[in-house]
Design an enzyme around this catalytic site. Sequence first.
Site, PDB file in Angstrom:
ATOM      1  N   GLU A 128       1.132  -0.529  -5.154  1.00 24.92           N
ATOM      2  CA  GLU A 128       0.157   0.533  -5.405  1.00 24.92           C
ATOM      3  C   GLU A 128       0.981   1.822  -5.523  1.00 24.92           C
ATOM      4  O   GLU A 128       1.324   2.433  -4.514  1.00 24.92           O
ATOM      5  CB  GLU A 128      -0.862   0.651  -4.274  1.00 24.92           C
ATOM      6  CG  GLU A 128      -1.932   1.676  -4.590  1.00 24.92           C
ATOM      7  CD  GLU A 128      -2.454   2.441  -3.392  1.00 24.92           C
ATOM      8  OE1 GLU A 128      -3.458   3.148  -3.530  1.00 24.92           O
ATOM      9  OE2 GLU A 128      -1.851   2.346  -2.305  1.00 24.92           O
TER      10      GLU A 128
ATOM     11  N   ASP B 201       0.826  -1.203   0.000  1.00 26.55           N
ATOM     12  CA  ASP B 201       0.000   0.000   0.000  1.00 26.55           C
ATOM     13  C   ASP B 201       0.865   1.261   0.000  1.00 26.55           C
ATOM     14  O   ASP B 201       1.935   1.292   0.613  1.00 26.55           O
ATOM     15  CB  ASP B 201      -0.890  -0.018   1.248  1.00 26.55           C
ATOM     16  CG  ASP B 201      -1.807   1.172   1.342  1.00 26.55           C
ATOM     17  OD1 ASP B 201      -2.696   1.290   0.478  1.00 26.55           O
ATOM     18  OD2 ASP B 201      -1.639   1.995   2.259  1.00 26.55           O
TER      19      ASP B 201
END
Length: 745
Positions: free
Chosen positions: A477, A424
């Site tokens: 990401e 993330d």
Amino acid sequence: MSFTHKEPLQPKLTALPASKDVEALVRAEHHDPFSVLGPHDDDHGGQFIRAFLPEALSVQVLARDSGEQIGSLDASQVPGLFVGHFTTRQAYLLKIQWAGGEQITEDPYSFQQLLLGEMDLYLFAEGNHRDLSSCLGAQVTTVDGVQGVRFSVWAPNARRVSVVGDFNIWDGRRHPMRLRHPSGVWEIFIPRLQPGAAYKYEVLGANGILPLKADPMALATQLPPDTASKVAEPLQVDWQDHEWMQSRLEKQKSTAPLSIYELHVGSWQCELDEAGEVARQYNWRELAERLIPYVQQLGFTHIELMPIMEHPFGGSWGYQALSQFAPTARFGSPEDFAYFINALHQADIGVILDWVPAHFPTDTHGLAQFDGTALYEYANPLEGFHQDWDTLIYNLGRTEVHGFMLASALHWLKHFHIDGLRVDAVASMLYRDYSRKAGEWVPNRHGGRENLEAIDFLRHLNDVVALEAPGALVIAEESTAWPGVSQPTQQGGLGFNYKWNMGWMHDSLHYIQQDPVYRAHHHNELSFGLVYAWSERFILPISHDEVVHGKHSLIDKMPGDRWQKFANLRAYLAFMWMHPGKKLLFMGCEFGQWREWNHDQQLDWYLLQYAEHKGVQKLVGDLNRLYREEPALHEQDDAPQGFQWLIGDDAINSVYAWLRWSKDGKPVLVVANFTPVPREAYKVGVPFGGRWSEVINSDAEMYAGSNYGNGGEVFTQDEPLHGQPVSLSLNVPPLGVLILRPETL
């Protein structure tokens, strides 16, 4: 040690430690309690035994081998300090009388030997311990034939650290730990403590006692909102996924299909009460029973779980995790979670976890100011505080923190057989000025904006995962144009297997939200992604972030009336599945949920009684099956030879047509019409003559469409077009996508 002498050994004298040691014990400030407490040899073959047991009424000493009483410890003038002298050295037990009853146990301070090996401490300090979750924290183990729990925690700047829990009435004076120099790790073995015991660390910092701290290395936790760590049983799993694990490298290579169903465990499906409200969340075993048939029905190759590492606030969806090694207690035990993974693998479904090495929450029981100093975070808030999320940023330049997060990644991949980590917020890690204005950030040592220590960490992570967990994926990401995210580290890249294609996501969603009458002016938004499609290995993500916070659900982004909204959604999904790049779709999008996702409610499953919603769901299943069966749709996702434009410039009609090619030269034809106007006899050049089968028509009646199309097949005409030797004359449905393949090859 063993002795033949069985007569009771009477205490001969008592000897208090030096007054400064006594004062430090009483104040719970002693930095080395083992030097004072426990057994200490005298000069004549005997030993002194000292125990600091505040609130104890009396203490007897028993022979460990026979249980025979061999003497007592006398209460000293210092409340809680008991001392005795014995003429012979002998392994012993303490029989302690408390106001609430009697306790017989080994003396933790009788285990004088060092507990952690020097190599463990060396590798930890170096930031390269590959199995830290089996080393630090609370480890159920046996020392000198005695079962108990070994606790160890890194707190180099603490003046004293104690383990506290119900087993010592949360009294930090009872179990102060020993500091191992120079690693900064504190350790103690507490005999007879059982798995399931709740515990925390009481840390005395430079400025006093800190709020009780949960264990950074906890393998299990209490159920939030309780915040204590729990002693975990050693993970015992009857893994039956050998076939999956053996074939994973092949299944997850870049030329294989990868279609991911992203879900939030707590809100996918829940048990409801009579009023239709959520009564409780399913546990991992119940979830496996319900989820596996559904994922198989829809044809996804993998699921991706939003973070399941323990987190204090459910509303963070797991992205503000505090226990990087413990599955959340919300859905069961670590064994239950392993059962869930095992079941999915047996059903031929891979599991990817969202993982957050970028930042952590400021909760006082967590990592923040863990030993009274900025230990896990940067000390300077211009480096260490994330303004967007009110979180702290890991100081990955510190070797111990680097190794802590590296070990977390390996923990999930190796101990739980996880097939991939989606990392993330990578962009926030790469740039020191991420979301900061001038003057709000600290340049790197070269004066630049790149976070060099985070870059080193990500490269090291990807190299180590490739070595330690062959076939496992690491997915970034990453929302910027950072070069080489999915290039090998040996070539100067970051080494990820895939990067989320955020540019494609933003452009395509912006396009599809336009009223069709205006789409001609945005025509390049759907085609622009092909300009850079081969620069990285991409996943096309329609994730949870796109269906929350007022962004509307996926179907509610679509313009037009009800019919047009569903037609647009079906066309968009078909376009996505036919576009180069692996696929990710968030739960609820696969059947057109109207409501924005809410983590406190289950999905609106009742919608599947309606034909339009059922039709979207069926289309997703058919797209997945075609995508998996047809090499042209997955084999060359990251190679320009796998894609060929036929029509990319028909902005007036908002029509696109292209070919996807397999390595052995077999094509799939895709024709998309993003207006509500049917295109009759629309001509498209194709490379092969003969019959072309209409394998999917997003406007088909079975998907609740208008059923405008070509009756399942069409034959070529000897008319060269679009640089191809022959052509097809197609009825292209309104707001629809046709997928065809030649049947003559």
